[in-house]
Design an enzyme around this catalytic site. Structure first.
Site, short mmCIF file in Angstrom:
data_model
loop_
_atom_site.label_atom_id
_atom_site.label_comp_id
_atom_site.label_asym_id
_atom_site.label_seq_id
_atom_site.Cartn_x
_atom_site.Cartn_y
_atom_site.Cartn_z
N LYS A 245 -3.70 8.74 6.73
CA LYS A 245 -3.33 9.05 8.12
C LYS A 245 -4.71 10.02 8.52
CE LYS A 245 0.52 6.79 9.63
NZ LYS A 245 0.38 6.11 10.73
N GLU B 58 -7.79 1.72 11.05
CA GLU B 58 -6.62 1.08 11.99
C GLU B 58 -6.56 1.96 13.13
OE1 GLU B 58 -3.04 0.18 9.61
OE2 GLU B 58 -1.79 0.88 11.25
N ASN C 267 0.77 -1.29 0.08
CA ASN C 267 -0.08 0.03 0.12
C ASN C 267 0.83 1.28 0.16
OD1 ASN C 267 0.00 -0.79 3.15
ND2 ASN C 267 -0.06 1.47 3.01
N LYS D 104 4.21 -5.90 12.67
CA LYS D 104 5.71 -5.05 12.58
C LYS D 104 6.66 -6.19 13.09
CE LYS D 104 4.54 -0.30 12.94
NZ LYS D 104 3.09 -0.35 12.54
N ASN E 58 -4.32 6.25 14.47
CA ASN E 58 -3.09 6.10 15.46
C ASN E 58 -3.54 6.49 17.16
OD1 ASN E 58 -1.34 7.20 13.01
ND2 ASN E 58 -0.55 5.40 14.11
MG LIG Z 1 -0.64 2.05 12.29
#
Ligand SMILES: [Mg+2]
EC number: 4.2.1.113
Length: 334
Positions: free
Chosen positions: A145, A199, A116, A246, A175
């Site tokens: 974001k 997310e 992405n 991650k 976030n």
């Molecule tokens: Mg993130």
């Protein structure tokens, strides 16, 4: 085991919730496993892994990499464990004469993995233009974001993006910026605009509240929440449809692969993303994604954020896909 510090300036300083990142500093790790060399990378990131001094202390205390992995002494220093694990797997894959993704268990040749594009905060016009560019460059998915401005302004940004890019898979990453109430108000609006994934809408602490956001037309993904609680707790709370994995924060590509596979058995999907790592760890994450068939587009296109790198890009991005290195091990030794 050899430990060599490095410092990589970003091409442009990056504003994050944890502060501005100007440089990524870490350690290259070299091992020798029964006569075969292996290379690994530890690039700690504030808020996600141990600190750099703690990482260095942990790495310098390793005499035998194999026993350091098997006796679990690096469990509290995920970036250090990532480096030792990657170096060891690199050596073992090299000794086996196979590319790392095949050695990890990948079935059949994989030329490239879909990734992405990521679009940061900006005006609705800037967001729409950046997404149009990403679509033109061939990216199958874009992560926008959100959460840096008020929710109505973010909704305007999503609307502007959709008007210019009606077909691209659109994900949002907040976030942890919103309250449960704000998220509940926004979710039907996002569903109307065909957003696929939201997310980390709420802070990492609130697994139960994330569970209450499920089944509102947009998949809930957890990122910070996976690192804070561990994936077992996330699955037990039924808090996410998608886990963001991650490898640097989870302690290695081997750990991340187990997380993805266990999640999928439980009916939860996953994506692999970097923590703005250098080329060695980035290639490792590409191998990880290549070893897991059918992943959604992953967040692996972060090489362009670095002004200089450990190697020239060994998993270059074209057409929204990262090429998978096909030589022995992770990347060619130098
Ligand atoms: Mg993130």
């Amino acid at each position: 085991m050899e430990v060599e510090p490095f410092s990589l300036p970003l091409s442009t300083p990056l504003e994050t919730a944890a502060g501005i990142i100007e440089t990524r500093r870490g350690f290259l790790v070299r091992v020798d496993i029964e006569g075969t060399p292996g290379l690994g990378e530890a690039t700690p990131l504030s808020g996600w892994t141990e600190s750099r001094p703690a990482c260095e202390d942990a790495l310098r205390a390793v005499d035998d990499p194999t026993s350091a992995l098997s006796d679990n002494r690096l469990a509290d220093t995920p970036a250090a464990r990532h480096a030792v694990s990657l170096a060891t797997l690199d050596a073992r894959a090299r000794a086996a004469g196979r590319p790392l993704y095949r050695y990890l268990g990948g079935d059949g040749r994989v030329e490239a993995v879909p990734i992405n594009a990521t679009v940061g905060d900006g005006t609705p016009e800037a967001a729409a233009a950046a997404v149009e560019t990403a679509v033109r460059e061939g990216y199958p998915a874009v992560k926008l974001k959100v959460g840096a401005r008020d929710p109505e302004a973010d909704l305007d940004r999503v609307t502007a993006v959709r008007s210019k890019a009606p077909d691209v898979e659109l994900r949002l990453d907040a976030n942890g910026a919103w309250s449960e109430r704000t998220a509940k108000r926004l979710l039907p609006e996002f569903a109307d605009r065909d957003v696929s994934v939201l997310e980390q809408p709420l802070s990492a602490g609130s697994l139960d509240a994330h569970a209450r956001l499920r089944d509102r037309g947009v998949d809930i993904a957890l990122d910070e929440g996976v690192v804070e609680h561990g994936f077992d707790a996330v699955l037990a709370a039924d808090a996410a449809a998608v886990l963001v994995c991650k490898p640097m924060a989870l302690g290695g590509i081997d750990v991340a692969r187990n997380v993805v596979r266990s999640a999928r058995i439980a009916g939860v999907d996953a994506v692999v993303t970097t923590t703005i790592d250098g080329a060695v760890a980035r290639a490792g994450a590409v191998h990880l994604a290549a070893s897991l068939p059918g992943l959604r587009p992953c967040g692996l296109g972060t090489g362009g954020l670095l002004g200089t790198d450990l190697r020239s890009d060994v998993a270059p991005v074209t057409d929204g896909k990262a090429a998978v290195p096909q030589g022995k091990g992770n990347i060619p030794p130098r």
